[in-house]
Design a protein around this motif. Structure first.
Motif, PDB file in Angstrom:
ATOM      1  N   ASN A   1       0.864  -1.188   0.000  1.00 35.01           N
ATOM      2  CA  ASN A   1       0.000   0.000   0.000  1.00 35.01           C
ATOM      3  C   ASN A   1       0.901   1.239   0.000  1.00 35.01           C
ATOM      4  OD1 ASN A   1      -1.906   1.963   0.388  1.00 35.01           O
ATOM      5  ND2 ASN A   1      -2.954   0.912   2.071  1.00 35.01           N
ATOM      6  N   PHE A   2       1.133   1.804  -1.180  1.00 36.61           N
ATOM      7  CA  PHE A   2       2.067   2.917  -1.323  1.00 36.61           C
ATOM      8  C   PHE A   2       1.549   4.207  -0.686  1.00 36.61           C
ATOM      9  CE2 PHE A   2       3.118   0.087  -4.888  1.00 36.61           C
ATOM     10  CZ  PHE A   2       4.428  -0.172  -4.562  1.00 36.61           C
ATOM     11  N   LEU A   3       0.264   4.470  -0.774  1.00 36.53           N
ATOM     12  CA  LEU A   3      -0.286   5.707  -0.194  1.00 36.53           C
ATOM     13  C   LEU A   3      -0.122   5.720   1.324  1.00 36.53           C
ATOM     14  CD1 LEU A   3      -3.574   6.124  -2.280  1.00 36.53           C
ATOM     15  CD2 LEU A   3      -1.474   7.441  -2.463  1.00 36.53           C
ATOM     16  N   LEU A   4      -0.415   4.628   1.972  1.00 34.78           N
ATOM     17  CA  LEU A   4      -0.279   4.544   3.413  1.00 34.78           C
ATOM     18  C   LEU A   4       1.189   4.672   3.824  1.00 34.78           C
ATOM     19  CD1 LEU A   4      -1.690   4.126   6.115  1.00 34.78           C
ATOM     20  CD2 LEU A   4      -1.500   1.663   5.773  1.00 34.78           C
ATOM     21  N   LYS A   5       2.080   4.038   3.073  1.00 32.27           N
ATOM     22  CA  LYS A   5       3.506   4.145   3.382  1.00 32.27           C
ATOM     23  C   LYS A   5       3.976   5.595   3.274  1.00 32.27           C
ATOM     24  CE  LYS A   5       6.205   1.240   1.198  1.00 32.27           C
ATOM     25  NZ  LYS A   5       6.786   0.242   0.284  1.00 32.27           N
ATOM     26  N   GLU A   6       3.538   6.300   2.221  1.00 30.87           N
ATOM     27  CA  GLU A   6       3.926   7.691   2.028  1.00 30.87           C
ATOM     28  C   GLU A   6       3.399   8.578   3.162  1.00 30.87           C
ATOM     29  OE1 GLU A   6       3.030  11.154  -1.235  1.00 30.87           O
ATOM     30  OE2 GLU A   6       3.253   9.096  -1.942  1.00 30.87           O
TER      31      GLU A   6
ATOM     32  N   ILE B   1       2.762   7.622   6.224  1.00 35.83           N
ATOM     33  CA  ILE B   1       3.500   7.323   7.449  1.00 35.83           C
ATOM     34  C   ILE B   1       4.877   7.978   7.406  1.00 35.83           C
ATOM     35  CG2 ILE B   1       4.590   5.450   8.761  1.00 35.83           C
ATOM     36  CD1 ILE B   1       2.138   3.754   8.032  1.00 35.83           C
ATOM     37  N   VAL B   2       5.532   7.948   6.233  1.00 37.04           N
ATOM     38  CA  VAL B   2       6.843   8.589   6.101  1.00 37.04           C
ATOM     39  C   VAL B   2       6.719  10.087   6.376  1.00 37.04           C
ATOM     40  CG1 VAL B   2       8.665   9.170   4.458  1.00 37.04           C
ATOM     41  CG2 VAL B   2       7.793   6.836   4.572  1.00 37.04           C
ATOM     42  N   LEU B   3       5.684  10.713   5.855  1.00 39.62           N
ATOM     43  CA  LEU B   3       5.482  12.153   6.093  1.00 39.62           C
ATOM     44  C   LEU B   3       5.290  12.444   7.585  1.00 39.62           C
ATOM     45  CD1 LEU B   3       3.223  13.206   3.094  1.00 39.62           C
ATOM     46  CD2 LEU B   3       5.612  13.797   3.473  1.00 39.62           C
ATOM     47  N   LYS B   4       4.455  11.636   8.245  1.00 37.01           N
ATOM     48  CA  LYS B   4       4.228  11.822   9.683  1.00 37.01           C
ATOM     49  C   LYS B   4       5.533  11.622  10.462  1.00 37.01           C
ATOM     50  CE  LYS B   4      -0.617  10.584   9.900  1.00 37.01           C
ATOM     51  NZ  LYS B   4      -1.620   9.671  10.427  1.00 37.01           N
ATOM     52  N   TRP B   5       6.325  10.614  10.055  1.00 34.38           N
ATOM     53  CA  TRP B   5       7.583  10.328  10.757  1.00 34.38           C
ATOM     54  C   TRP B   5       8.543  11.506  10.639  1.00 34.38           C
ATOM     55  CZ3 TRP B   5       9.047   5.879  13.437  1.00 34.38           C
ATOM     56  CH2 TRP B   5      10.382   5.798  13.817  1.00 34.38           C
ATOM     57  N   VAL B   6       8.704  11.985   9.423  1.00 35.43           N
ATOM     58  CA  VAL B   6       9.638  13.095   9.189  1.00 35.43           C
ATOM     59  C   VAL B   6       9.153  14.334   9.940  1.00 35.43           C
ATOM     60  CG1 VAL B   6      10.572  14.635   7.409  1.00 35.43           C
ATOM     61  CG2 VAL B   6      10.477  12.188   7.009  1.00 35.43           C
ATOM     62  N   HIS B   7       7.853  14.610   9.899  1.00 35.64           N
ATOM     63  CA  HIS B   7       7.309  15.783  10.569  1.00 35.64           C
ATOM     64  C   HIS B   7       7.513  15.683  12.079  1.00 35.64           C
ATOM     65  CE1 HIS B   7       4.754  19.184  11.386  1.00 35.64           C
ATOM     66  NE2 HIS B   7       3.994  18.437  12.196  1.00 35.64           N
ATOM     67  N   ARG B   8       7.330  14.500  12.647  1.00 40.70           N
ATOM     68  CA  ARG B   8       7.375  14.329  14.100  1.00 40.70           C
ATOM     69  C   ARG B   8       8.801  14.144  14.621  1.00 40.70           C
ATOM     70  NH1 ARG B   8       3.927  14.981  18.378  1.00 40.70           N
ATOM     71  NH2 ARG B   8       4.364  13.454  19.961  1.00 40.70           N
ATOM     72  N   PHE B   9       9.620  13.271  13.900  1.00 38.99           N
ATOM     73  CA  PHE B   9      10.924  12.915  14.457  1.00 38.99           C
ATOM     74  C   PHE B   9      12.095  13.492  13.671  1.00 38.99           C
ATOM     75  CE2 PHE B   9       8.046   9.353  15.490  1.00 38.99           C
ATOM     76  CZ  PHE B   9       7.990   9.515  16.860  1.00 38.99           C
ATOM     77  N   GLY B  10      11.852  14.027  12.536  1.00 41.24           N
ATOM     78  CA  GLY B  10      12.916  14.636  11.742  1.00 41.24           C
ATOM     79  C   GLY B  10      13.408  13.683  10.659  1.00 41.24           C
ATOM     80  N   ILE B  11      14.060  14.308   9.678  1.00 40.48           N
ATOM     81  CA  ILE B  11      14.520  13.545   8.518  1.00 40.48           C
ATOM     82  C   ILE B  11      15.708  12.657   8.883  1.00 40.48           C
ATOM     83  CG2 ILE B  11      16.163  15.183   7.541  1.00 40.48           C
ATOM     84  CD1 ILE B  11      14.603  14.483   4.846  1.00 40.48           C
TER      85      ILE B  11
END
Length: 167
Positions: free
Chosen positions: A19-24, A26-36
């Protein structure tokens, strides 16, 4: 449950379902919350999961291939055994036929030789018997033809007396 663990679990699930949309998301939330900089943590967990899944799939495929190969090998072995048994039976029957023919030939030769020997022995026996018969006939003829010079006993005195008178 911590947010990091939750996002990792959801990312793993999305990866397994492709599921590419869900993965994308989650990646956005991760970067926003914990940093790149911490994005590698999320991706490392997902690649480890992929590797594990790949290993499991590979093991399953290997075991299936082994089962199929084993079955095919058993089938081939049984077919080879059947063919070999048939060939052996054919060879045995051919050998038996040849041996039987040779035995018949030998028996017929033995019979011929035995018959010839028997005929020779019979002819020799006949010759010997014929010679013996001839000899016995000669003896009988000799006995029958030879008469003693003496007369019968009744006339013996007369003969003796006559003989004396004549001398």
């Amino acid at each position: 449950m911590l947010l990091k663990n939750h996002l990792i679990e959801v990312f793993k699930k999305a990866s397994s379902e492709n599921n590419f949309l869900l993965k994308e998301n989650i990646v956005l939330k991760w970067v926003h919350r914990f940093g790149i900089d911490s994005l590698s943590d999320l991706l490392i967990h997902s690649t480890v999961l992929k590797e594990k899944q790949n290993k499991k799939e590979n093991q399953e495929q290997i075991s299936l291939i082994d089962e199929v190969t084993e079955e095919e090998n058993q089938e081939q072995i049984s077919l080879i055994d059947e063919v070999t048994e048939e060939e052996n039976q054919e060879q045995i029957s051919l050998i038996d036929e040849v041996t039987e023919e040779e035995n018949q030939e030998q028996i017929s030769l033995i019979d011929e030789v035995t018959e010839e020997e028997n005929q020779e022995q019979i002819s020799l026996i006949d010759e010997v018997t014929e010679e013996e018969n001839q000899d016995t006939n000669k003896i009988k003829q000799y006995i029958n033809t030879q008469k003693s010079p003496l007369p019968y006993i009744k006339n013996l005195r007369k003969w003796i007396n006559n003989d004396k008178k004549a001398s």
